[in-house]
Design a protein around this motif. Structure first.
Motif: not given
Ligand code: FRU
Length: 563
Positions: A146-147, A163, A171, A174, A203-204, A264-265, A316-317, A387, A409
């Motif tokens: 992912n991210d 990720q 998923w 991570m 995570f990110s 996060r992120d 997020e992010c 995303y 997602w």
């Molecule tokens: C966004 C997210 C982030 C998190 C990551 C986890 O897609 O939910 O907020 O850090 O993915 O994999």
């Protein structure tokens, strides 16, 4: 038989026996252990995607050396994933598996196909086995992605972390995977960069190049900040003294905590006027801004978000960057853009990237057009598959090159690939532009555009179409599958239709209508078609729609109908 030969034969028999003696011991209704002897670089775990998740620990000399979650095969093996056995500190080890869902009887547990199918090998084959694998987009060589994370540029090399679940194409677990490129087209996957630890999975986050050694890890050290996802989310640092190839975690982790569940992120950048590092981080449904002199001690500066834009999901992010206006009365002026990925709540459902245009003074982000931004959400890309968009740090010529995860997602775990799951978009250069004046419509007139990065020009990767007014464009393959693009100039709308684009049944959220408002009349379209995606750019990025597609063969015909 001479003694030497007898000894070799005997050892061979012993070896074979050890391999054959791979028998599980069932310890109860959800717990199995199995003794193993190391015979290769990798332990290949047999995975069945529909099987239940179990918790696996590798123990060596009574110590845990690795733990991960995987869907061990019960009936059939969909694919295998490698666990690197260099973590072992001896040749004998124990695999300890907790089937915590308790779906099997004691009798069944001992007979699962994973026990006999668990092999060891010295290499792992990552040669592409899938027709949907893109030609000019980054994908992990295997497993789930992912991210995009921690991207930076240094000495001619673009570094992309992401990720990554290397133990299954869904998923879980991570880690930060790593890939590099010198042209943003061909990516070389480098394997694991940052792996889970006692503080949590990884995570990110982001990376910066610490040119002046402000953190004390070394001049030009690459410093990553990521979210440690344990019982709670905290922020940790890792540094690299070999240009991002290997990372060492900071002993003082975590460096930033908060008393909320979604925190996060972290995204860091250097702010020259105050001579401080700035950190923007998502905190529930807002963004928090911190500053620091050394990347280790952070003080909160401000918060932004409550009451602004879409709040139909978790923010997020984030990213925050200064961009120039390219046209109109404010041409040449600079404003700050706060990028805020949100899930769910996107314009066509699920995850998407919203943004706010404003000013930033090193402490506070103040949006322009306050009233409008409170009632209207603006999106960087109106497609369903864009995303976690963030920018590369330290990009050349003050560029703010961005990349996004090309999925959503709502269905990311179900798209019809196996060896790998998900690709990233092509890289894009964000810019600001003034839209056409719209009579009687409450609308912000400064918008964020995203132009394909210059590296893609002149490579024959895109189709360019001149637009004179409303039109319909159909991309087709020989099987008759099609992807529609519709420009309605009267209503200033660009839309796509992927309902007949190929495989769509894996999710009812996939083939839904996707509509983008057009803020300036279109004169051109640029379309990037790869084996499993179509990226549409109106006026070279003033309006963008990114979509995954899963056709039997790549679309190779285009028809254009003026309306
Ligand atoms: C966004 C997210 C982030 C998190 C990551 C986890 O897609 O939910 O907020 O850090 O993915 O994999």
């Amino acid at each position: 038989m001479n003694r030497g030969i007898r000894y070799v034969l005997l050892s061979l028999v012993v070896c074979l026996c050890t391999a054959n003696a791979q028998e599980p011991s069932v310890l109860g209704d959800h717990h199995v252990i199995m003794h193993m002897v190391k015979s290769g670089k990798f332990l290949l775990l047999p995975i069945e995607e529909q099987a239940q998740e179990c918790h696996i620990r590798l123990l060596c000399k009574n110590k845990e050396v690795k733990n991960l979650n995987a869907r061990l095969a019960v009936k059939k093996v969909d694919y295998v994933v490698p666990v690197d056995l260099s973590v072992l500190d001896g040749s004998e080890f124990l695999i300890d598996v907790d089937f915590w869902n308790k779906n099997y009887s004691v009798d069944e547990l001992g007979k699962l196909s994973c026990w006999s199918e668990m092999k060891q090998a010295n290499s792992f084959n990552t040669v592409n086995r899938e027709k949907y694998r893109p030609e000019f987009h980054h994908t992990p060589s295997y497993g789930w992605m992912n991210d995009p994370n921690g991207m930076f540029y240094k000495d001619g090399v673009w570094h992309l972390y992401f990720q990554w679940n290397p133990y299954g194409s869904y998923w879980e677990n991570m880690n930060w995977g790593h890939a590099t490129s010198t042209d943003l087209i061909k990516w070389e996957n480098k394997g694991l960069a940052i792996t889970p630890d006692a503080l949590g999975t990884i995570f990110s986050g982001s990376c910066v190049v610490d040119k002046d050694n402000t953190a004390g890890f070394g001049k030009n050290a690459i410093i990553a900040m990521y979210t440690s996802a344990g019982d709670n989310q905290t922020q940790s640092l890792a540094y690299s003294l070999d240009d991002g190839m290997t990372f060492t975690k900071y002993d003082g982790n975590p460096v930033l905590t908060a008393n909320i569940p979604d925190f996060r992120d972290p995204n860091m950048f250097w702010y020259e006027p105050t001579h401080r590092w700035i950190l923007i981080i998502s905190a529930g449904q807002e963004m928090r801004i911190y500053s620091s002199a050394d990347l280790k001690e952070w003080s909160e500066e401000s918060r932004f978000g409550l009451g602004y834009g879409s709040h139909d999901g978790v923010w997020e992010c984030p990213d925050l960057m200064k961009l120039k206006v390219e046209n109109g009365s404010r041409k040449g002026k600079e404003y700050w853009v706060l990028v805020c990925n949100i899930n769910p709540g996107g314009p066509a459902g699920g995850s998407a990237t919203q943004y706010f245009v404003g000013n930033f003074d090193g402490h506070i982000f103040t949006p322009l057009d306050d009233k409008i931004l409170k009632s209207e959400s603006l999106w960087q890309d109106y497609g369903k598959d864009h995303y976690a968009a963030v920018s590369f740090s330290n990009a050349p010529d003050n560029r703010h090159t961005m990349i996004a995860w090309m999925s959503n997602w709502q269905y990311a775990n179900n798209v019809p690939t196996m060896q790998y799951r998900a690709a990233n978009t092509i890289c894009r250069e964000p810019f600001l532009f003034e839209g056409d004046k719209v009579k009687g419509k409450k609308s912000s007139s400064l918008y964020l555009g995203s132009r394909p990065s210059p590296e893609y020009s002149g490579k024959g990767l895109d189709k360019k179409i001149a637009v004179k007014g409303s039109c319909e464009i159909i991309l087709k393959n020989i099987e008759g599958e099609k992807f529609g693009i519709n420009y309605d100039e009267k209503n200033m709308i660009l839309s796509i239709d992927r309902s007949k684009s190929g495989e769509v049944e894996f999710s009812e959220d996939f083939a839904v209508p996707v509509i983008a408002p057009v803020h300036k009349k279109l004169t051109s379209l640029r379309i990037f078609i790869d084996n499993s995606s179509v990226e549409v750019f109106g006026n070279d990025g003033e309006v963008c729609i990114t979509s995954q597609v899963f056709p039997k063969s790549k679309y190779n015909k285009i028809s254009i109908k003026e309306k």
